[in-house]
Each structure stands twice: as C-alpha cells, then as structure tokens.
Design a protein around this motif. Structure first.
Motif, mmCIF file in Angstrom:
data_model
loop_
_atom_site.group_PDB
_atom_site.id
_atom_site.type_symbol
_atom_site.label_atom_id
_atom_site.label_comp_id
_atom_site.label_asym_id
_atom_site.label_seq_id
_atom_site.Cartn_x
_atom_site.Cartn_y
_atom_site.Cartn_z
ATOM 1 N N ASP A 29 41.732 40.724 34.516
ATOM 2 C CA ASP A 29 43.144 40.921 34.844
ATOM 3 C C ASP A 29 43.605 42.279 34.324
ATOM 4 O O ASP A 29 42.793 43.082 33.840
ATOM 5 C CB ASP A 29 43.994 39.770 34.297
ATOM 6 N N ALA A 30 44.900 42.545 34.404
ATOM 7 C CA ALA A 30 45.449 43.849 33.992
ATOM 8 C C ALA A 30 45.210 44.139 32.517
ATOM 9 O O ALA A 30 45.136 45.300 32.113
ATOM 10 C CB ALA A 30 46.940 43.905 34.308
ATOM 11 N N ASP A 31 45.061 43.081 31.700
ATOM 12 C CA ASP A 31 44.795 43.246 30.266
ATOM 13 C C ASP A 31 43.308 43.258 29.946
ATOM 14 O O ASP A 31 42.919 43.141 28.785
ATOM 15 C CB ASP A 31 45.489 42.130 29.480
ATOM 16 N N GLN A 32 42.476 43.356 30.992
ATOM 17 C CA GLN A 32 41.017 43.386 30.864
ATOM 18 C C GLN A 32 40.435 42.087 30.312
ATOM 19 O O GLN A 32 39.345 42.069 29.738
ATOM 20 C CB GLN A 32 40.567 44.570 29.994
ATOM 21 N N ARG A 33 41.131 40.965 30.508
ATOM 22 C CA ARG A 33 40.605 39.652 30.128
ATOM 23 C C ARG A 33 39.860 39.071 31.325
ATOM 24 O O ARG A 33 40.336 39.154 32.456
ATOM 25 C CB ARG A 33 41.732 38.708 29.708
ATOM 26 N N THR A 34 38.711 38.465 31.068
ATOM 27 C CA THR A 34 37.906 37.884 32.138
ATOM 28 C C THR A 34 38.642 36.706 32.768
ATOM 29 O O THR A 34 39.114 35.819 32.059
ATOM 30 C CB THR A 34 36.549 37.406 31.591
ATOM 31 N N VAL A 35 38.748 36.714 34.093
ATOM 32 C CA VAL A 35 39.383 35.609 34.806
ATOM 33 C C VAL A 35 38.392 34.888 35.720
ATOM 34 O O VAL A 35 38.609 33.745 36.088
ATOM 35 C CB VAL A 35 40.609 36.078 35.627
ATOM 36 N N ALA A 36 37.301 35.557 36.082
ATOM 37 C CA ALA A 36 36.307 34.916 36.939
ATOM 38 C C ALA A 36 34.977 35.649 36.823
ATOM 39 O O ALA A 36 34.930 36.841 36.530
ATOM 40 C CB ALA A 36 36.771 34.914 38.395
#
Length: 144
Positions: A29-36
């Motif tokens: 996501d925009a915060d560089q957290r893994t979403v998939a």
C-alpha cells in the motif's frame, strides 16, 4: 491437518522443479505495507501470476490487482516478458486493468479410441471446474 511435507509431496516436488522459473510479486500500500502476495512463474516470454496471499482485514479480495499490475508492468518493461497471464478467475476485475480472457487449453492423447474418449471426457470436466462461471470470464470453452 498434517504437516505440508507429509501431506503434499507432489506440491513440494512441483515447487522444487519450477524454482528456477519463479517470479513472485508483493503488492504494497502507500505506506509500503504488504497487502497481497502473488505467486508467479516465467516460462520463455510468458509470466503467469496468481493471488497467493491477501490481507483480508484491510482489503477486499479484488483491490490488490491494481498494485499487482503496477509491479508486473515495471517488471515486464525491464525484462524480456512478452505476455502476462493473470489466470482465469475474477475476469471483470482483471478486464478493468486491460486483461483479455483466454480459455484454458488442455491436450491429452492416446492411440486407443476408448482411452481417447475417456481422456476427452475427463478433460472437459476438468476444464469446466477450472474455468469457473461463464459470466465471470466472457470466454468460449474449448476442450482438447
């Protein structure tokens, strides 16, 4: 459920055999957290991708395709990728990204007519199970 090594030896053998071709993609996501996480393999100039993991607490099941597409395009531009296969499910969402649905082709053959008829019937059943509902895919089913 048993340990993966004891209950799925065929999957481990396939994964080991395909290891040189593996090209995974992680959508963030925009915060560089893994979403998939998307499982992928490249054979010649074709890169095939499938959704392998999803943060369902933060995203619906379709949302990460846009992030995946951005990563795929970046990867394809700097390599020799000629086409990307996004699989055969969630056709409506994938078409929004410009994907074109294609049928799943299976080809099996034998010299014996009776065996050929049995293979053809099995192929049709497998193809129907793998392709999902027609309204999702907008494709014509075709067997062997």
């Amino acid at each position: 459920m048993g340990h993966p090594r004891t209950c799925c030896p065929i999957l481990h053998a396939i994964k080991a055999r395909l290891a040189p071709y593996e090209r995974m993609v992680t959508a963030v996501d925009a915060d560089q957290r893994t979403v998939a996480v998307f499982a992928g393999w490249q054979f010649a100039r074709k890169w095939s991708m499938w959704l392998a993991g999803l943060d369902t607490e933060r995203l619906s099941r379709f949302v990460p395709y846009r992030a995946m597409a951005a990563r795929l395009i970046q990867g394809a531009v700097v390599t020799d990728v000629g086409s990307i296969d996004l699989g055969r499910s969630n056709g409506a969402e994938k078409r929004k990204l410009g994907a074109h649905p294609v049928p799943l082709y299976l080809a099996l053959d034998t010299a014996d007519r009776a065996d050929r008829a049995a293979l053809h019937a099995a192929c049709r059943r497998l193809e129907e199970r793998c392709q999902g509902a027609d309204e999702q895919l907008d494709i014509v089913k075709r067997c062997c």
